[in-house]
Design a protein around this motif. Structure first.
Motif, short mmCIF file in Angstrom:
data_model
loop_
_atom_site.label_atom_id
_atom_site.label_comp_id
_atom_site.label_asym_id
_atom_site.label_seq_id
_atom_site.Cartn_x
_atom_site.Cartn_y
_atom_site.Cartn_z
N ARG A 31 0.81 -1.10 -0.21
CA ARG A 31 -0.18 0.06 -0.13
C ARG A 31 1.05 1.19 0.04
NH1 ARG A 31 -3.00 -2.12 3.08
NH2 ARG A 31 -2.29 -1.45 5.13
N ALA A 32 2.00 1.47 0.76
CA ALA A 32 2.73 2.34 0.92
C ALA A 32 3.45 2.62 -0.56
CB ALA A 32 3.68 2.16 2.05
N ALA A 33 3.97 1.53 -0.90
CA ALA A 33 4.62 1.50 -2.30
C ALA A 33 3.84 2.25 -3.30
CB ALA A 33 5.31 0.26 -2.79
N MET A 34 2.70 1.71 -3.39
CA MET A 34 1.95 2.43 -4.37
C MET A 34 1.33 3.69 -4.23
SD MET A 34 -0.82 -1.00 -5.44
CE MET A 34 0.02 -2.58 -6.35
N ALA A 74 3.18 -6.65 -6.99
CA ALA A 74 2.77 -7.71 -5.96
C ALA A 74 1.55 -8.15 -6.10
CB ALA A 74 2.97 -7.05 -4.57
N LEU A 75 0.53 -7.46 -6.38
CA LEU A 75 -0.93 -7.58 -6.77
C LEU A 75 -1.20 -8.59 -7.92
CD1 LEU A 75 -3.03 -4.48 -5.65
CD2 LEU A 75 -2.64 -7.00 -4.17
N ASP A 76 -0.35 -8.71 -8.82
CA ASP A 76 -0.25 -9.37 -9.78
C ASP A 76 -0.06 -10.93 -9.49
OD1 ASP A 76 -0.45 -7.14 -11.49
OD2 ASP A 76 1.31 -7.58 -12.70
N GLU A 117 -8.97 -5.57 -0.14
CA GLU A 117 -8.42 -5.89 1.15
C GLU A 117 -7.06 -5.45 1.62
OE1 GLU A 117 -9.08 -9.98 1.40
OE2 GLU A 117 -11.11 -9.99 1.95
N VAL A 118 -6.38 -5.19 0.21
CA VAL A 118 -4.95 -4.69 0.49
C VAL A 118 -4.72 -3.20 0.07
CG1 VAL A 118 -2.39 -5.06 -0.42
CG2 VAL A 118 -3.94 -6.84 -0.46
N VAL A 119 -5.23 -2.77 -1.07
CA VAL A 119 -5.38 -1.40 -1.31
C VAL A 119 -6.81 -0.91 -1.79
CG1 VAL A 119 -2.91 -1.70 -1.90
CG2 VAL A 119 -4.58 -1.92 -3.67
N TYR A 124 -5.44 1.08 -6.82
CA TYR A 124 -4.87 0.13 -7.87
C TYR A 124 -5.09 0.50 -9.23
CZ TYR A 124 -4.97 -4.43 -10.40
OH TYR A 124 -4.55 -5.32 -11.31
N MET A 125 -6.17 1.09 -9.69
CA MET A 125 -6.18 1.58 -11.08
C MET A 125 -5.35 2.75 -11.40
SD MET A 125 -8.71 -0.08 -12.01
CE MET A 125 -10.48 -0.93 -11.52
N ARG A 126 -4.88 3.43 -10.38
CA ARG A 126 -3.99 4.61 -10.62
C ARG A 126 -2.48 3.76 -10.82
NH1 ARG A 126 -6.01 7.22 -6.20
NH2 ARG A 126 -4.06 7.04 -5.26
#
Length: 223
Positions: A31-34, A74-76, A117-119, A124-126
């Motif tokens: 979350r912080a990275a994104m 990571a979400l991939d 649940e993660v971001v 995620y779209m951005r």
């Protein structure tokens, strides 16, 4: 009196608590990275900044991720594993292309919930737009997609009882399917409505077009 010693293996509850704590730390780092990648750019963000945002050390960051690219994508991992699980659960007698299509569309709500649940979904779209516009990330994603196609090919070969080393159909089908997914993603990325619903609609439309595009005539019918 005999002296009692602590068990060498922690209780199941302790293991579960430890795993949940590790997952929360990993999610917080993603979350912080994104948030940093989308606000100040991927190249300008450092691992130290990501770690500081979560109040952990750089060493902790590298326990979960090999580098910034890994954190960005990571979400991939989550999406790929959910899709493969859905594909394995499709009926054994279902044609390969239908199994792929149903797996993608059937797992969509589950994947959307897992991402949320993660971001936040809008983050995620951005992040998708950042990946598409960052050469290093786009290259890393394309490498991952190639690896994923190999795994899907193996699954299609298993389902059909074919050897992809001698029968080209599993590999060709999965390559065409992967191209459609990529085209659908790019189409969504250029749409004004960057929502989950719009992405799902793009996937559905592109997948429904694959069969006719391969088998049908492209000549316009004159009334």
């Amino acid at each position: 009196m005999t002296k009692t010693t602590a068990s060498a293996h922690p209780a199941p509850g302790v293991c579960g608590l430890r795993e949940r704590k590790k997952q929360r730390t990993r999610d917080a780092l993603v979350r912080a990275a994104m948030q940093l990648f989308t606000s100040q750019g991927f190249e300008r963000t450092t691992v130290d900044e990501i770690a500081e945002a979560v109040e952990v050390s750089q060493r902790t960051f590298f326990r979960y991720f090999t580098n910034k690219e890994h954190a960005a994508l990571a979400l991939d991992d989550l999406i790929e594993e959910r899709f493969l699980a859905a594909l394995r659960e499709r009926p054994a007698d279902e044609p390969p292309l239908e199994a792929l299509r149903h797996a993608v569309l059937g797992v969509w709500d589950d994947v959307s919930t897992a991402i949320h649940e993660v971001v936040p979904i809008d983050l995620y779209m951005r992040m998708y737009q950042v990946i598409e516009s960052t050469p290093a990330l786009l290259s890393a994603r394309l490498r991952r997609e190639a690896q994923m196609e190999t795994r899907i090919t193996a699954e299609i070969a298993r389902r059909t009882g074919l050897d992809p080393r001698t029968d080209l159909r599993p590999r060709v089908l999965v390559a065409a399917f992967g191209g459609v997914i990529r085209a659908a993603s790019e189409h969504w990325g250029h749409c004004s409505e960057g929502s989950v619903a719009a992405m799902r609609s793009s996937f559905r439309r592109h997948l429904e077009t694959l069969g006719p595009a391969l088998a049908g005539s492209w000549q316009s019918v004159t009334p």
